[in-house]
Design a protein around this motif. Structure first.
Motif: not given
Length: 195
Positions: A18-27, A59-66, A117-121, A126-131
């Motif tokens: 959850f915190a990582n998702m809020l960080r990804a939104r901030h980014s 997400h993947e490995g704790g990193k939020v992608l979208a 959102f789709v996270a920066e980076g 893989i962007r289409r797969e994430v979306q």
């Protein structure tokens, strides 16, 4: 790659997601798009991040992608209800009040979808797969919550993704520029062929 729907009832089982998702939104919204939004400790949040909402994360490995937030149109928290309705009521100065062609609905079977959102980076390979993963999980989660319709102020490219999944998205208002990005309110039907 995983998709998870977070709530205040289950977020303790998902570690820092959850915190990582809020960080990804901030980014995404503050660092990259330069939107003037509330934040603290590198996390973006607002008055709609309450126990009434749900958050779909890819997400993947704790990193939020979208991600995307789902809020019932019956929600209430102080003077606020849900983002599209509150903008129409003139409570959100950064969003024009003419965003919908009709009065914003209040019904248990209609949920608001926002902060998509789709996270920066996220790499283009893989962007289409994430979306697609985000859209598919958003629809499944909304259905599980009893929604037959989603209403969202979304970037105008989203309906093209929806069509690939068999999701029907109908414009509900005029084209608007928000934070330099073209947006429009869409009604998303859950009565589609998408499973």
């Amino acid at each position: 790659m995983q998709s998870t729907t977070l709530s205040f009832n289950n977020m303790h089982r998902h570690g820092p997601l959850f915190a990582n998702m809020l960080r990804a939104r901030h980014s995404t919204f503050i660092d990259h798009m330069h939107w003037d939004l509330p934040s603290a400790n590198g996390m973006e949040f607002d008055q709609y991040d309450t126990p009434q909402s749900r958050w779909v994360c890819v997400h993947e490995g704790g990193k939020v992608l979208a991600g995307v937030r789902l809020t019932p149109t019956t929600a209430r928290c102080g003077i606020y209800s849900y983002m599209v309705r509150d903008a129409q009521r003139g409570l959100l100065e950064e969003i024009p009040s003419n965003l919908l062609d009709e009065p914003a609905p209040i019904a248990p079977h209609i949920w608001d979808a926002n902060r998509l959102f789709v996270a920066e980076g996220v790499s283009t390979d893989i962007r289409r797969e994430v979306q697609m993963s985000l859209m598919g999980h958003m629809v499944r989660s909304a259905r599980a919550l009893g929604a037959t319709t989603l209403l969202g102020l979304l970037p105008i490219g989203i309906p093209r993704l929806g069509r690939r999944l068999g999701i029907t998205m109908e414009p509900g208002g005029p084209l608007l520029k928000i934070g330099g990005v073209a947006h429009r309110c869409y009604f998303v039907s859950m009565a589609s062929k998408m499973h």
